[in-house]
Structures are given as C-alpha cells and as structure tokens.
Scaffold this motif. Structure first.
Motif, PDB file in Angstrom:
ATOM      1  N   SER A  26       1.018  -1.197   0.201  1.00  0.00           N
ATOM      2  CA  SER A  26       0.426  -0.360   0.008  1.00  0.00           C
ATOM      3  C   SER A  26       1.341   1.569  -0.237  1.00  0.00           C
ATOM      4  N   GLY A  27       0.214   2.505  -0.904  1.00  0.00           N
ATOM      5  CA  GLY A  27       0.999   3.324  -0.726  1.00  0.00           C
ATOM      6  C   GLY A  27       1.167   4.419  -1.686  1.00  0.00           C
ATOM      7  N   PRO A  28       2.476   4.820  -2.256  1.00  0.00           N
ATOM      8  CA  PRO A  28       1.889   5.266  -3.546  1.00  0.00           C
ATOM      9  C   PRO A  28       2.588   4.817  -4.919  1.00  0.00           C
ATOM     10  N   THR A  29       1.893   4.231  -5.964  1.00  0.00           N
ATOM     11  CA  THR A  29       2.211   3.307  -6.834  1.00  0.00           C
ATOM     12  C   THR A  29       3.531   3.545  -7.448  1.00  0.00           C
ATOM     13  N   ALA A  30       3.074   1.675  -7.135  1.00  0.00           N
ATOM     14  CA  ALA A  30       4.784   1.525  -7.978  1.00  0.00           C
ATOM     15  C   ALA A  30       4.701   0.957  -9.214  1.00  0.00           C
ATOM     16  N   LEU A  31       4.973   0.555 -10.506  1.00  0.00           N
ATOM     17  CA  LEU A  31       5.070  -0.360 -12.013  1.00  0.00           C
ATOM     18  C   LEU A  31       5.958  -1.161 -12.331  1.00  0.00           C
ATOM     19  N   LEU A  32       6.053  -2.559 -10.896  1.00  0.00           N
ATOM     20  CA  LEU A  32       7.165  -3.081 -11.368  1.00  0.00           C
ATOM     21  C   LEU A  32       7.320  -4.070 -12.428  1.00  0.00           C
ATOM     22  N   LEU A  33       7.748  -3.939 -13.589  1.00  0.00           N
ATOM     23  CA  LEU A  33       8.290  -4.878 -15.098  1.00  0.00           C
ATOM     24  C   LEU A  33       9.291  -5.586 -15.069  1.00  0.00           C
ATOM     25  N   HIS A  34       8.836  -6.837 -15.112  1.00  0.00           N
ATOM     26  CA  HIS A  34       9.781  -8.119 -14.313  1.00  0.00           C
ATOM     27  C   HIS A  34      10.630  -7.710 -15.845  1.00  0.00           C
ATOM     28  N   GLN A 100      15.728  -5.296 -16.050  1.00  0.00           N
ATOM     29  CA  GLN A 100      16.912  -6.491 -17.243  1.00  0.00           C
ATOM     30  C   GLN A 100      15.697  -5.833 -18.771  1.00  0.00           C
ATOM     31  N   PHE A 101      15.264  -7.330 -18.829  1.00  0.00           N
ATOM     32  CA  PHE A 101      14.418  -6.674 -20.055  1.00  0.00           C
ATOM     33  C   PHE A 101      13.099  -5.778 -19.901  1.00  0.00           C
ATOM     34  N   GLY A 102      12.691  -5.814 -18.109  1.00  0.00           N
ATOM     35  CA  GLY A 102      11.716  -4.563 -17.872  1.00  0.00           C
ATOM     36  C   GLY A 102      12.240  -3.129 -17.836  1.00  0.00           C
ATOM     37  N   GLY A 103      13.647  -3.282 -17.874  1.00  0.00           N
ATOM     38  CA  GLY A 103      14.326  -2.236 -18.443  1.00  0.00           C
ATOM     39  C   GLY A 103      14.330  -0.967 -19.966  1.00  0.00           C
ATOM     40  N   LEU A 105      11.959  -1.871 -21.749  1.00  0.00           N
ATOM     41  CA  LEU A 105      10.532  -1.601 -21.937  1.00  0.00           C
ATOM     42  C   LEU A 105      10.408  -1.045 -20.921  1.00  0.00           C
ATOM     43  N   ALA A 106      11.032  -0.037 -19.699  1.00  0.00           N
ATOM     44  CA  ALA A 106      10.486   0.928 -18.789  1.00  0.00           C
ATOM     45  C   ALA A 106      11.350   2.235 -19.850  1.00  0.00           C
ATOM     46  N   ALA A 107      12.226   2.291 -20.237  1.00  0.00           N
ATOM     47  CA  ALA A 107      12.786   3.211 -20.619  1.00  0.00           C
ATOM     48  C   ALA A 107      12.393   3.443 -22.082  1.00  0.00           C
ATOM     49  N   GLU A 108      11.560   2.579 -22.900  1.00  0.00           N
ATOM     50  CA  GLU A 108      10.847   2.648 -23.851  1.00  0.00           C
ATOM     51  C   GLU A 108       9.732   3.367 -23.768  1.00  0.00           C
ATOM     52  N   ILE A 109       8.657   3.226 -22.109  1.00  0.00           N
ATOM     53  CA  ILE A 109       7.614   4.201 -22.331  1.00  0.00           C
ATOM     54  C   ILE A 109       7.879   5.023 -22.402  1.00  0.00           C
ATOM     55  N   ALA A 110       9.486   5.372 -20.900  1.00  0.00           N
ATOM     56  CA  ALA A 110       9.605   6.821 -20.917  1.00  0.00           C
ATOM     57  C   ALA A 110       9.881   7.953 -21.691  1.00  0.00           C
ATOM     58  N   LEU A 117       4.303   9.872 -14.303  1.00  0.00           N
ATOM     59  CA  LEU A 117       5.151   8.852 -14.191  1.00  0.00           C
ATOM     60  C   LEU A 117       5.692  10.087 -12.939  1.00  0.00           C
ATOM     61  N   SER A 118       6.275   9.545 -12.068  1.00  0.00           N
ATOM     62  CA  SER A 118       7.292  10.389 -11.194  1.00  0.00           C
ATOM     63  C   SER A 118       8.480  10.235 -10.961  1.00  0.00           C
ATOM     64  N   ARG A 119       9.092   9.419 -11.980  1.00  0.00           N
ATOM     65  CA  ARG A 119      10.209   9.115 -11.427  1.00  0.00           C
ATOM     66  C   ARG A 119      10.563   7.257 -12.184  1.00  0.00           C
ATOM     67  N   VAL A 120      11.801   7.081 -12.577  1.00  0.00           N
ATOM     68  CA  VAL A 120      12.047   5.761 -13.473  1.00  0.00           C
ATOM     69  C   VAL A 120      13.254   5.217 -12.792  1.00  0.00           C
ATOM     70  N   VAL A 121      13.471   4.225 -12.010  1.00  0.00           N
ATOM     71  CA  VAL A 121      13.702   3.223 -12.131  1.00  0.00           C
ATOM     72  C   VAL A 121      14.491   1.736 -12.590  1.00  0.00           C
ATOM     73  N   LEU A 122      15.678   1.964 -13.203  1.00  0.00           N
ATOM     74  CA  LEU A 122      16.420   0.782 -14.232  1.00  0.00           C
ATOM     75  C   LEU A 122      16.570  -0.051 -13.787  1.00  0.00           C
ATOM     76  N   VAL A 123      16.717  -0.742 -13.599  1.00  0.00           N
ATOM     77  CA  VAL A 123      17.860  -1.630 -12.633  1.00  0.00           C
ATOM     78  C   VAL A 123      18.319  -2.893 -13.678  1.00  0.00           C
ATOM     79  N   ASP A 124      20.516  -2.831 -14.004  1.00  0.00           N
ATOM     80  CA  ASP A 124      20.056  -3.794 -15.142  1.00  0.00           C
ATOM     81  C   ASP A 124      19.424  -4.049 -16.450  1.00  0.00           C
ATOM     82  N   PRO A 125      19.276  -2.262 -16.895  1.00  0.00           N
ATOM     83  CA  PRO A 125      18.564  -2.736 -18.326  1.00  0.00           C
ATOM     84  C   PRO A 125      19.106  -2.843 -19.137  1.00  0.00           C
ATOM     85  N   VAL A 126      18.756  -3.818 -20.522  1.00  0.00           N
ATOM     86  CA  VAL A 126      19.442  -3.989 -21.699  1.00  0.00           C
ATOM     87  C   VAL A 126      18.877  -2.888 -22.684  1.00  0.00           C
TER      88      VAL A 126
END
Length: 262
Positions: A26-34, A100-103, A105-110, A117-126
């Motif tokens: 619960s709390g502010p929304t975070a969208l997690l892309l695997h 990773q792959f979701g990173g 995808l997150a970059a393509e979205i952003a 979006l309020s912020r973006v976090v990319l974890v070891d993206p390709v």
C-alpha cells in the motif's frame, strides 16, 4: 483500442491482449516490470517494495502463463500497451521500476510519455547499443550453456535454477516459455533498439539506474553509458548482486529505491 484491467476487477481481453496484474502493499503506486525471470521470481522484491508502495506487477504478454497475440512482437508495441493501460486505470505519480528486459521496456515507455510517471528506476537494463557494430556489449544468453548463464547472471551462481534436468517440470516449462518470449521481443536486433539511446534525453523525470556489481551479462560500464544518456540520472552499483539484483538483493534494492523516492 486496447481494453485492459488488473486482476482485482477481472481480466478483460481486447485485440487479443490479456494483462494479468498482481497487486502488493500500500502507498504511492509503483509499476514493476519484470525481466526474463518472470513475475513469480520478483515476488520477494515486490513484497519489500510494497512496505511503502502499492506495487503493480504485471506479467508481460508471452511470459509465464500470459497469452500473447501474434501482432504483439516488439518492445515498442509493448510500451504502448502499458501506456494505454496506465491511462485506463487513471494512474498518476507512478514510480516505474524496470528490471533487465523490463528496464528496456521501462525506458521505451518513458521516452514516449512521462505524463503519469513521477520517477523511473532502471535495474540492469538492456536495450541500447554502446559500441560499434561488431562489439558485443550484451552476452549472448541464447548461446550460453545453463552453467555459463547462471555464472554470468548471478553473483552467486547457486541463486540460479541450476541443472534443469533435475528441476520440476513446471519450472522447466516456465523458463522455456519466458526465454521464448524474450527471443520474440529481442532476437533481432539482439536485445536492443538501435534508436533508443538517441531518445533517452526525453526522459524528463528523476531517474535512478542501478547495476549489480557482478553483472556479466551487461557490465557496469554499459550501465554508466545508459545513465549518462539520461539527463540528471543517478547511477548506483549494488555490491553482491549480478544481473538480477531484485532476486539476489531484494531488500537492499528496495531500500535504494525508497531512498531515491524521498
């Protein structure tokens, strides 16, 4: 027009797209892309992140048991699917977390829209090319043996699935389907979009790029190049983690994100 809802209100199908979303915390929304590991392996991380956020964790079409319509075969199309879905659910001030792959995808979205979006976090993206045409910045995950893949992916190879001949049938089938989906979205060009790096400057919200210090699929130097292409992006190396920090260091990664969000 795509019509998508999360599992709390039932899954709606339109244009052959089904989007199943698990909600945690619960709390502010975070969208997690695997990444290629699928949504199941990120549950521990989602629970840590859910201590202070409402974590929406969708299973990308084609991964795990999620169906994929034939027309949906590019990361760009997948980005628009998620943008349409965020519009439909009226999401706002979302922390977008892509692994990773979701990173990728997150970059393509952003680069397309940060309106929700309020912020973006990319974890070891390709997703980008940092060298010349013949340089191999991303290890060929489809060519490596399972032992080599685990050694390159994890700081501690024991964190990987190991010998699949000894694994449960459901585990083997899930891994095979996820790797098939990865190939569908990222076979050629191999796990990158030649145009993406050029447009990373369009990401106009605070961005954190996190890299596992032991990542041997894409090295920290690749991560630094990724971060340098995003205006004002912060780059952090997470020791004791390989290509999937959300699997090996879920609590530490969640704390990094919480600190970034303050």
């Amino acid at each position: 027009m795509l019509t998508l809802t999360d599992e709390t209100t039932g899954t709606t199908v339109s244009d052959g797209v089904v989007l199943d979303v698990t909600t945690t915390g619960s709390g502010p929304t975070a969208l997690l892309l695997h990444g290629v590991e699928g949504v199941r392996d990120d549950r521990g991380f989602a629970e840590h992140l859910g201590a202070t956020s409402t974590v929406l964790a969708p299973s990308h079409p084609g991964f795990d048991l999620s169906p994929r319509p034939e027309w949906l075969d590019s990361v760009e199309d997948l980005a628009y699917v998620y943008l349409d879905w965020l519009d439909r659910i009226g999401a706002h001030d979302v922390t977008l977390v892509g692994c990773q792959f979701g990173g990728w995808l997150a970059a393509e979205i952003a680069i397309r829209s940060t309106a929700r979006l309020s912020r973006v976090v990319l974890v070891d993206p390709v997703g980008i090319k940092t060298g010349g045409p013949t340089d191999r910045e991303i290890a060929d995950v489809f060519h490596l043996t399972r032992e080599e893949l685990d050694a390159r992916t994890f700081h501690d190879p024991a964190a990987g699935p190991g010998d699949l001949t000894a694994a449960e049938r459901d585990t083997v089938l899930r891994i095979a389907r996820n790797e098939e989906a990865l190939a569908c979205y990222g076979w050629e060009p191999y796990l990158h979009n030649p145009r993406l790096r050029r447009w990373l400057h369009r990401i106009d919200v605070p961005t954190l790029v996190v890299w596992g210090g032991s990542d041997r699929i894409v090295t920290p130097d690749y991560g630094r190049a990724f971060a340098e292409a995003i205006p004002g992006a912060r780059f952090e190396v997470l020791p004791g983690a390989g290509h999937r920090p959300q699997v090996e260091r879920p609590a530490e990664l969640a704390e990094l994100i919480r600190d970034f969000s303050r």
